[in-house]
Design an enzyme around this catalytic site. Structure first.
Site, PDB file in Angstrom:
ATOM      1  N   GLY A   1      -1.907  -5.817  -2.479  1.00  0.00           N
ATOM      2  CA  GLY A   1      -1.381  -4.894  -1.488  1.00  0.00           C
ATOM      3  C   GLY A   1      -0.415  -3.895  -2.104  1.00  0.00           C
ATOM      4  O   GLY A   1       0.658  -4.255  -2.550  1.00  0.00           O
ATOM      5  N   THR A   2      -0.760  -2.633  -2.089  1.00  0.00           N
ATOM      6  CA  THR A   2       0.059  -1.574  -2.668  1.00  0.00           C
ATOM      7  C   THR A   2      -0.173  -0.301  -1.871  1.00  0.00           C
ATOM      8  O   THR A   2      -1.248  -0.082  -1.342  1.00  0.00           O
ATOM      9  CB  THR A   2      -0.358  -1.327  -4.133  1.00  0.00           C
ATOM     10  OG1 THR A   2      -0.395  -2.567  -4.819  1.00  0.00           O
ATOM     11  CG2 THR A   2       0.605  -0.405  -4.843  1.00  0.00           C
TER      12      THR A   2
END
Length: 519
Positions: free
Chosen positions: A338-339
């Site tokens: 998750g970024t």
């Protein structure tokens, strides 16, 4: 009012940054406002419990990387008591194992980064900068389709603890995670931001936040102590720079690996424009995939694991290494987590490219803050030596690679991407699209992509069928996707032409991208 351009992964994130420009803030004020808003609007992807990297180019100065990514704790967790458990996240076509719990947390850096960047480069107070995020957290943000999909992927994490369920359980369908259209309200986070803006980062690193996290870790199987928080420092680094297709590119240097791998791939690739290849042709795709394969090879090979990240990076980009791989690729030009990210440029000539992450989140909400902590120590991608074998008190490496391009026309481009290991190939392809194929700005971001890793070639739809068929003759393991997908990253980019004051932006549709131009 300041004119400029913003690109981000959510409409409210982009709007928060754009509003700061309209109120007279510069690109750095705007990117921090967007960062805080993203923690409300994109809560799976980012949090003040995580960290990131800012590529900053002040109008009258040199580019710098501000590294406020996560730091490993001063000590390893006790084996018998550690809170560290696996979860399986379902991405649809693929599944991936992550680990969560208090023992998966590294020391967060986002708050320290915000305060120091504001002090060094900002022109507005943090109270004003955080105001959009505070208002969003109070009134709530409807969950849009992409964010709902991301929540579905990580559902085991966000339903793991009572505190997390209290924040992210659907009010419409109790017992289920929030879904598209549900309103996410986080008044505790609004209060936390308000207090943080008034009391400063001592609240986080020396005061109540550090004390509560350390207390919970001590009693429930984590590693972090008050000393971990007190000792955390922002690192200011000179970017990695290289020339490609007559442009000057700046990207993230060691100890992070993403920028080095992008630079390596660019260094061994031919100039597609000069070679006469067209976008999507067999020559383009076969050579690009081969470069990705070689980059994956050096990433996994022992020669990139030197005694230090800096030594490994120097070896990776040495003339001997580059020449060796150029010779391997040159004879066969036709043979084959998750970024999130925010980019901002302004009319004063400032450029900001910020990539930040909370991993997937560890399930633990810091009491009374509405803030989930990271699970950086629970991701295989950034734990190459195995879980609980990390070197203590060390800045963690990352694939994140916020970047800037200065091309001969005078255009300055700020870009970056989310997407774990796909970050490097997403940015690489957008760079090639802009500099080799001269695609329009939005086309460069939205055009289909490929990703090669671990023997598997992933291909988005949209390439000529003949070129895909040619590729399939040389790769045994191929996955053809039915649509553009967040798996292939999310490159959010903006550009400015200082000579005529023209701005442009492109948000990646794979990750809900939105761009706003303020004129």
């Amino acid at each position: 009012m300041m004119s400029g351009a913003v690109s981000a992964g959510h409409p409210e994130t982009a709007q928060a940054a754009a509003n700061i420009l309209r109120e007279g803030g510069n690109a750095f004020d705007a990117v921090l406002a967007g960062m805080a808003a993203a923690c409300v609007c994109e809560p799976v992807l980012c949090s003040f419990g995580g960290g990131g990297f800012l590529m900053a180019k002040p109008a009258n100065g040199e580019p710098w990387i501000f590294d406020f990514f996560a730091q490993t704790p001063l000590r390893h967790p006790e084996t018998k008591n550690r809170d560290f458990s696996p979860v399986i996240c379902d991405f649809g076509p693929v599944q991936q194992k992550f680990h969560i719990g208090l023992a998966s947390m590294a020391t967060p850096g986002l708050a320290r980064g915000m305060f120091e960047v504001n002090e060094l480069l900002g022109r507005m107070s943090l109270g004003l900068i955080l105001e959009p995020a505070i208002m969003l957290a109070k009134k709530g943000v409807p969950l849009h389709k992409l964010q709902a999909r991301i929540f579905q992927v990580v559902e085991p994490i966000y339903m793991d603890t009572k505190a997390s369920r209290a924040l992210f359980e659907s009010k419409v369908n109790p017992g289920s995670l929030v879904d598209e259209g549900d309103l996410i309200v986080n008044t505790q986070f609004a209060d936390f931001l308000d207090t943080l803006s008034r009391e400063g980062d001592d609240l986080f690193y020396r005061g109540e936040i550090a004390a509560r996290v350390a207390e919970d870790c001590r009693g429930q199987g984590g590693s972090l102590t008050r000393a971990d928080f007190e000792l955390f420092k922002l690192e200011k680094r000179k970017p990695l720079s290289l020339r490609y297709a007559d442009a000057l590119i700046y990207t993230n240097p060691p100890p992070s690996i993403g920028g080095q791998l992008i630079a390596f791939a660019l260094s061994i690739l031919p100039d597609f424009g000069a070679e006469g290849a067209s976008f999507g042709s067999t020559a383009h795709l076969s050579t690009l995939v081969q470069a990705m394969a070689f980059t994956d090879e050096v990433r996994m090979g022992s020669h990139v694991h030197g005694t230090s990240a800096e030594e490994a990076g120097a070896l990776l980009l040495s003339e001997e290494m580059i020449d060796a791989y150029r010779q391997r690729i040159a004879p066969h030009p036709h043979s084959y987590r998750g970024t999130t990210h925010i980019s901002v440029v302004d009319s004063n000539g400032n450029a900001a490219s910020l990539t930040f992450s909370n991993g997937e989140g560890c399930g633990y909400i810091v009491p009374d803050t509405g803030m989930m902590m990271n699970n950086m120590l629970g991701e295989e991608d950034i734990n190459p030596y195995g879980f609980h074998n990390w070197p203590t008190n060390t800045r963690m490496s990352s694939m994140m690679a916020p970047s800037l391009i200065f091309d001969p026309s005078g255009r300055v481009t700020a870009l970056g991407s989310g997407g774990s290991n796909r970050i490097r190939t997403a940015i690489l392809q957008v760079l090639i699209n802009l500099l080799n194929f001269d695609l329009g700005f939005k086309d460069a971001v939205q055009s289909p992509r490929v990703h090669y890793e671990g023997g598997l070639l992933n291909i988005e739809p949209g390439f000529p069928e003949s070129a895909v068929v040619d590729l399939s003759q040389h790769y045994d393991d191929i996955k053809r996707w039915d649509e553009l997908n967040l798996f292939f990253g999310g490159v959010h980019a903006v550009c400015s032409d200082a000579r005529c004051g023209v701005f442009d932006g492109a948000g990646d549709p794979r990750r809900g991208g939105v761009s706003i131009v303020i004129s």
